[in-house]
Scaffold this motif. Structure first.
Motif, PDB file in Angstrom:
ATOM      1  N   LEU A   9      40.549  31.490  33.456  1.00 57.89           N
ATOM      2  CA  LEU A   9      40.124  32.455  32.745  1.00 57.89           C
ATOM      3  C   LEU A   9      40.676  32.036  31.326  1.00 57.89           C
ATOM      4  N   VAL A  10      39.709  31.958  30.522  1.00 61.10           N
ATOM      5  CA  VAL A  10      40.182  31.558  28.980  1.00 61.10           C
ATOM      6  C   VAL A  10      39.207  32.256  27.965  1.00 61.10           C
ATOM      7  N   ALA A  11      40.248  33.042  27.149  1.00 60.81           N
ATOM      8  CA  ALA A  11      39.650  34.180  26.457  1.00 60.81           C
ATOM      9  C   ALA A  11      39.931  33.598  24.813  1.00 60.81           C
ATOM     10  N   HIS A  56      29.392  31.423  43.965  1.00 64.28           N
ATOM     11  CA  HIS A  56      29.086  32.159  42.837  1.00 64.28           C
ATOM     12  C   HIS A  56      28.150  33.555  43.198  1.00 64.28           C
ATOM     13  N   ALA A  57      27.273  33.366  44.090  1.00 60.86           N
ATOM     14  CA  ALA A  57      26.357  34.405  44.456  1.00 60.86           C
ATOM     15  C   ALA A  57      27.281  35.476  45.087  1.00 60.86           C
ATOM     16  N   LEU A  58      28.366  35.052  46.043  1.00 62.25           N
ATOM     17  CA  LEU A  58      29.030  35.910  46.716  1.00 62.25           C
ATOM     18  C   LEU A  58      30.026  36.836  45.612  1.00 62.25           C
ATOM     19  N   ILE A  59      30.531  36.031  44.644  1.00 65.64           N
ATOM     20  CA  ILE A  59      31.325  36.621  43.577  1.00 65.64           C
ATOM     21  C   ILE A  59      30.583  37.597  42.821  1.00 65.64           C
ATOM     22  N   VAL A  60      29.236  37.125  42.424  1.00 70.75           N
ATOM     23  CA  VAL A  60      28.551  38.262  41.681  1.00 70.75           C
ATOM     24  C   VAL A  60      27.978  39.541  42.339  1.00 70.75           C
ATOM     25  N   GLN A  61      27.626  39.261  43.881  1.00 69.92           N
ATOM     26  CA  GLN A  61      27.533  40.272  44.634  1.00 69.92           C
ATOM     27  C   GLN A  61      28.592  41.532  44.802  1.00 69.92           C
ATOM     28  N   GLU A  62      29.518  40.866  45.263  1.00 72.19           N
ATOM     29  CA  GLU A  62      31.026  41.686  45.391  1.00 72.19           C
ATOM     30  C   GLU A  62      31.240  42.393  44.314  1.00 72.19           C
ATOM     31  N   ASP A  63      31.097  41.853  42.955  1.00 76.25           N
ATOM     32  CA  ASP A  63      31.459  42.395  41.628  1.00 76.25           C
ATOM     33  C   ASP A  63      30.571  43.544  41.251  1.00 76.25           C
ATOM     34  N   ALA A  94      45.072  32.345  42.803  1.00 84.87           N
ATOM     35  CA  ALA A  94      45.715  32.128  41.652  1.00 84.87           C
ATOM     36  C   ALA A  94      44.650  32.443  40.321  1.00 84.87           C
ATOM     37  N   ILE A  95      45.317  33.064  39.469  1.00 84.14           N
ATOM     38  CA  ILE A  95      44.336  33.060  38.136  1.00 84.14           C
ATOM     39  C   ILE A  95      45.049  32.689  36.851  1.00 84.14           C
ATOM     40  N   PRO A  96      44.902  31.426  36.891  1.00 86.41           N
ATOM     41  CA  PRO A  96      45.558  30.533  35.681  1.00 86.41           C
ATOM     42  C   PRO A  96      44.726  31.061  34.365  1.00 86.41           C
ATOM     43  N   HIS A  97      45.308  31.438  33.303  1.00 85.02           N
ATOM     44  CA  HIS A  97      44.669  32.000  32.309  1.00 85.02           C
ATOM     45  C   HIS A  97      45.456  31.670  30.786  1.00 85.02           C
ATOM     46  N   GLY A  98      44.411  32.030  29.710  1.00 83.85           N
ATOM     47  CA  GLY A  98      45.337  31.906  28.725  1.00 83.85           C
ATOM     48  C   GLY A  98      44.136  32.176  27.462  1.00 83.85           C
ATOM     49  N   LYS A  99      44.396  32.044  26.198  1.00 87.21           N
ATOM     50  CA  LYS A  99      43.731  32.295  25.161  1.00 87.21           C
ATOM     51  C   LYS A  99      43.683  31.015  24.044  1.00 87.21           C
ATOM     52  N   LEU A 100      42.487  30.677  23.597  1.00 85.49           N
ATOM     53  CA  LEU A 100      42.310  29.540  22.891  1.00 85.49           C
ATOM     54  C   LEU A 100      41.629  29.752  21.398  1.00 85.49           C
ATOM     55  N   ALA A 101      42.272  29.273  20.455  1.00 91.30           N
ATOM     56  CA  ALA A 101      41.498  29.439  19.187  1.00 91.30           C
ATOM     57  C   ALA A 101      40.473  28.854  19.069  1.00 91.30           C
ATOM     58  N   GLY A 102      39.377  29.384  18.611  1.00 92.48           N
ATOM     59  CA  GLY A 102      38.123  28.694  17.911  1.00 92.48           C
ATOM     60  C   GLY A 102      37.028  29.066  19.292  1.00 92.48           C
ATOM     61  N   LEU A 105      41.040  39.939  33.783  1.00 97.26           N
ATOM     62  CA  LEU A 105      42.144  39.800  34.690  1.00 97.26           C
ATOM     63  C   LEU A 105      42.361  40.937  35.642  1.00 97.26           C
ATOM     64  N   ALA A 106      42.219  42.148  35.244  1.00 95.36           N
ATOM     65  CA  ALA A 106      42.395  43.173  36.354  1.00 95.36           C
ATOM     66  C   ALA A 106      40.974  43.233  37.189  1.00 95.36           C
ATOM     67  N   ARG A 107      40.005  42.831  36.726  1.00 97.26           N
ATOM     68  CA  ARG A 107      38.467  43.001  37.488  1.00 97.26           C
ATOM     69  C   ARG A 107      38.650  41.629  38.669  1.00 97.26           C
ATOM     70  N   ILE A 108      39.354  40.528  38.052  1.00 98.15           N
ATOM     71  CA  ILE A 108      39.197  39.291  39.051  1.00 98.15           C
ATOM     72  C   ILE A 108      40.295  39.799  40.125  1.00 98.15           C
TER      73      ILE A 108
END
Length: 153
Positions: free
Chosen positions: A103-105, A143-150, A64-72, A117-120
């Motif tokens: 993911l919060v942008a 974290h290391a696995l995610i960075v390595q795979e990315d 799941a990739i919960p996401h949204g945008k946040l002011a500030g 979102l597309a990359r994830i």
């Protein structure tokens, strides 16, 4: 853009405690706040809940990739949590969700938000990668696995 640019090691949890969708959103938000203390947990939860009302961000295959945008906000931020037991997140395939990438942008960042979102999504399509994440014993290993795979072309 690399995931390591917006996912800090402090924003990774190897064994989340949440058992419901609402608890998942709260735990992801709390994880983001621990890594980025200037953020407000209540605002993060509200943004993620608002997006879930449009339809589940459970994309299937245990992800799941919960996401949204946040002011500030001044930059894209993420949290990643693993549920060893799985959570009913109303995923499109109806299966339990184990891997949660929040993911919060910033409010005015459509391009960056969509690219992230597309990359994830692309990264977590790989079944071997998903299995490796589930087998990783610690947040640092995850974290290391995610960075390595990315970093792969």
């Amino acid at each position: 853009m690399r995931i390591a640019d917006f996912l800090s090691p402090q924003a990774v949890v190897a064994d989340m405690q949440a058992r419901t969708k609402a608890e998942v959103l709260r735990e992801l938000s709390a994880t983001l706040v621990r890594a980025h203390p200037t953020l407000r947990e209540d605002r993060l939860v509200a943004v993620l809940q608002e997006r879930e009302k449009l339809g589940s961000t459970g994309i299937g295959e245990g992800v799941a990739i919960p996401h949204g945008k946040l002011a500030g906000m001044d930059s894209l931020q993420a949290a990643f949590c693993v549920s060893r037991t799985g959570v009913d997140f109303e995923s499109i395939d109806g299966k339990p969700t184990h891997l949660f990438f929040a993911l919060v942008a910033p409010e005015n960042s459509a391009g960056v938000h969509l690219k992230a979102l597309a990359r994830i999504s692309r990264l977590f399509k790989n079944p071997r990668f998903r299995a490796a994440i589930l087998e990783a014993p610690s947040a640092a290993d995850i974290h290391a696995l995610i960075v390595q795979e990315d970093a792969r072309p």
